[in-house]
Design a protein around this motif. Sequence first.
Motif, mmCIF file in Angstrom:
data_model
loop_
_atom_site.group_PDB
_atom_site.id
_atom_site.type_symbol
_atom_site.label_atom_id
_atom_site.label_comp_id
_atom_site.label_asym_id
_atom_site.label_seq_id
_atom_site.Cartn_x
_atom_site.Cartn_y
_atom_site.Cartn_z
ATOM 1 N N PRO A 117 37.958 -8.527 104.945
ATOM 2 C CA PRO A 117 38.383 -8.873 103.584
ATOM 3 C C PRO A 117 37.184 -9.035 102.656
ATOM 4 N N GLU A 118 37.368 -8.610 101.412
ATOM 5 C CA GLU A 118 36.319 -8.712 100.410
ATOM 6 C C GLU A 118 36.812 -9.559 99.240
ATOM 7 N N PRO A 119 36.011 -10.493 98.745
ATOM 8 C CA PRO A 119 36.418 -11.293 97.585
ATOM 9 C C PRO A 119 36.604 -10.395 96.363
ATOM 10 N N THR A 120 37.614 -10.684 95.570
ATOM 11 C CA THR A 120 37.851 -9.917 94.344
ATOM 12 C C THR A 120 37.130 -10.529 93.144
ATOM 13 N N GLY A 121 36.602 -11.732 93.314
ATOM 14 C CA GLY A 121 35.969 -12.420 92.196
ATOM 15 C C GLY A 121 36.847 -13.470 91.564
ATOM 16 N N MET A 122 38.101 -13.565 92.035
ATOM 17 C CA MET A 122 39.043 -14.548 91.506
ATOM 18 C C MET A 122 39.372 -15.583 92.566
ATOM 19 N N ALA A 123 39.818 -16.738 92.096
ATOM 20 C CA ALA A 123 40.301 -17.796 92.988
ATOM 21 C C ALA A 123 41.532 -18.416 92.370
ATOM 22 N N ILE A 124 42.344 -19.055 93.187
ATOM 23 C CA ILE A 124 43.602 -19.611 92.704
ATOM 24 C C ILE A 124 43.759 -21.067 93.142
ATOM 25 N N TRP A 125 44.178 -21.897 92.192
ATOM 26 C CA TRP A 125 44.578 -23.279 92.454
ATOM 27 C C TRP A 125 46.094 -23.319 92.543
ATOM 28 N N ARG A 126 46.628 -24.008 93.552
ATOM 29 C CA ARG A 126 48.080 -24.077 93.749
ATOM 30 C C ARG A 126 48.519 -25.512 94.002
ATOM 31 N N ILE A 127 49.726 -25.835 93.554
ATOM 32 C CA ILE A 127 50.310 -27.143 93.840
ATOM 33 C C ILE A 127 51.827 -27.060 93.702
ATOM 34 N N ALA A 128 52.535 -27.869 94.457
ATOM 35 C CA ALA A 128 53.979 -28.045 94.290
ATOM 36 C C ALA A 128 54.218 -29.300 93.473
ATOM 37 N N TYR B 133 42.187 -17.300 83.787
ATOM 38 C CA TYR B 133 42.649 -15.935 83.578
ATOM 39 C C TYR B 133 44.168 -15.880 83.519
ATOM 40 N N ILE B 134 44.799 -16.577 84.442
ATOM 41 C CA ILE B 134 46.260 -16.591 84.537
ATOM 42 C C ILE B 134 46.696 -18.010 84.858
ATOM 43 N N ALA B 135 47.742 -18.487 84.188
ATOM 44 C CA ALA B 135 48.397 -19.744 84.542
ATOM 45 C C ALA B 135 49.883 -19.456 84.672
ATOM 46 N N ALA C 46 53.195 -24.303 90.957
ATOM 47 C CA ALA C 46 52.339 -24.010 89.811
ATOM 48 C C ALA C 46 50.987 -23.520 90.298
ATOM 49 N N PHE C 47 50.365 -22.631 89.515
ATOM 50 C CA PHE C 47 49.077 -22.071 89.924
ATOM 51 C C PHE C 47 48.268 -21.679 88.696
ATOM 52 N N VAL C 48 46.958 -21.761 88.837
ATOM 53 C CA VAL C 48 46.041 -21.239 87.830
ATOM 54 C C VAL C 48 44.981 -20.407 88.538
ATOM 55 N N VAL C 49 44.631 -19.286 87.920
ATOM 56 C CA VAL C 49 43.695 -18.334 88.503
ATOM 57 C C VAL C 49 42.452 -18.280 87.622
ATOM 58 N N GLU C 50 41.298 -18.459 88.221
ATOM 59 C CA GLU C 50 40.036 -18.428 87.484
ATOM 60 C C GLU C 50 39.001 -17.657 88.288
ATOM 61 N N ARG C 51 37.795 -17.515 87.736
ATOM 62 C CA ARG C 51 36.712 -16.874 88.471
ATOM 63 C C ARG C 51 36.358 -17.747 89.673
ATOM 64 N N CYS C 52 36.111 -17.113 90.827
ATOM 65 C CA CYS C 52 35.865 -17.897 92.033
ATOM 66 C C CYS C 52 34.537 -18.634 91.934
ATOM 67 N N THR D 196 41.902 -21.429 96.844
ATOM 68 C CA THR D 196 41.673 -20.280 97.723
ATOM 69 C C THR D 196 41.066 -19.130 96.941
ATOM 70 N N TRP D 197 40.062 -18.487 97.512
ATOM 71 C CA TRP D 197 39.566 -17.246 96.934
ATOM 72 C C TRP D 197 40.610 -16.143 97.114
ATOM 73 N N CYS D 198 40.646 -15.204 96.179
ATOM 74 C CA CYS D 198 41.521 -14.042 96.293
ATOM 75 C C CYS D 198 40.726 -12.892 96.906
ATOM 76 N N ASP D 199 41.217 -12.371 98.012
ATOM 77 C CA ASP D 199 40.550 -11.289 98.720
ATOM 78 C C ASP D 199 41.378 -10.016 98.683
ATOM 79 N N ARG D 200 40.731 -8.920 99.034
ATOM 80 C CA ARG D 200 41.445 -7.654 99.214
ATOM 81 C C ARG D 200 41.044 -7.057 100.555
ATOM 82 N N LEU D 201 41.993 -6.383 101.177
ATOM 83 C CA LEU D 201 41.745 -5.688 102.442
ATOM 84 C C LEU D 201 42.760 -4.579 102.590
ATOM 85 N N LEU D 202 42.309 -3.414 102.987
ATOM 86 C CA LEU D 202 43.221 -2.334 103.356
ATOM 87 C C LEU D 202 42.552 -1.513 104.457
#
Length: 387
Positions: free
Chosen positions: A187-198, A217-219, A231-237, A279-285
């Motif tokens: 897996p490779e980091p995409t440069g983004m990370a996400i905060w999550r909570i219930a 970047y995204i809420a 709920a989640f918010v996405v920012e630069r990792c 959590t960091w956002c990763d990509r893998l294929l």
Amino acid sequence: MTDRRTLPQPPARGNPTVLVIGGGAAGNAVTVLLRRAGIQVDLIETKPDWNATTGSGITLQGNALRVLRELGVWERVSTSGFPFGTLGITAPDGTVLHVAEDIRTGGDDLPATLGMQRPQLQQILIDVVRPSGATVRLGTTAETLEQDADGVSVRFSDGTQARYDLVIAADGLNSATRAAIGITEKPEPTGMAIWRIATPRPEGVERTDLAYGGPAYIAGYTPTSEHTLYAFVVERCRDRASIDPAAHADEMRRVAQGYGGFWPQITKHIADPRKVNYTWCDRLLVEGSWHRGRVVLIGDAAHCCPPTIAQGAAMSLEDALVLAELLTSGRDWDDELLQSYYDRRIHRVRTVVEASVRIGQWQLDGVRDADVPGLIGRTMSVLKEKP
């Protein structure tokens, strides 16, 4: 559920044995489907609690719900979650800019989308694995795998050994099995990370809303039941070591306070750092094939992507369905069959991974005229076809 310390020798030819490594959504699903066909399955999971309490929320679109219905759990899922059929795009202040009808990727007889609490989904899957007749061992890992032309010999962390006709690696993003069989992709980091909570669900939240821009970047948020929300918010990792876990709630709340609409009602519940996940956002294929000999990858072990179109769980569940269909088709369990599994999955999975990564990259690059709704719509149209 059966529990035994010493596994038996393989049964007679014609009654194949399978080891499933990993008890997440993909591993649980393929276990149930294979057991339904009478195949002997042993499932091992490294977490002693079977991941039954991990996670905040999950967004399941119709193609994921279609697999859950095949597993026989749709009724429980539908009563546990919150179904909806639209996606809102908002400005950071909460102003609704666009509402799109979700494509029913699971067919017209299923909701387009359903949000639910992730631990509840895991418990539902656990409850269908237990009576299936599979042997389940928790807190157990596969230490070594030795293959020959006829099967795989496995030594486990508790000192026991057994032999299988096939091993299915469903051990997630950082799959030890993937590396053990010589697949070098990581897996490779995409440069983004996400905060999550219930949190509790504010009255009036009836769908997923996504705000692009603002402090992150995204809420976004997704209703997960009549009373709960994810709920989640996405920012630069950031460097994980730079964030004190005791400050996770403070950090997420600081970013979320920059959003309007329903966010003030959500933000006041971001208080307990133990309930916040970063959590960091990763990509893998993995390309070319998802197997080596008699060991085959499914789910996040083979592919993963940022949660920008909420298809990660769906792709994993579809893997389980397609692989089980092939393994129970009466064909020989040979290289040709396992390659056909990859061939059926790769175009669909690549479409999801590339679209998910592209949406994230648009945010990182500050592309203001990015057609996010259009890309999501085109991707969902592909997924409306059965896997």
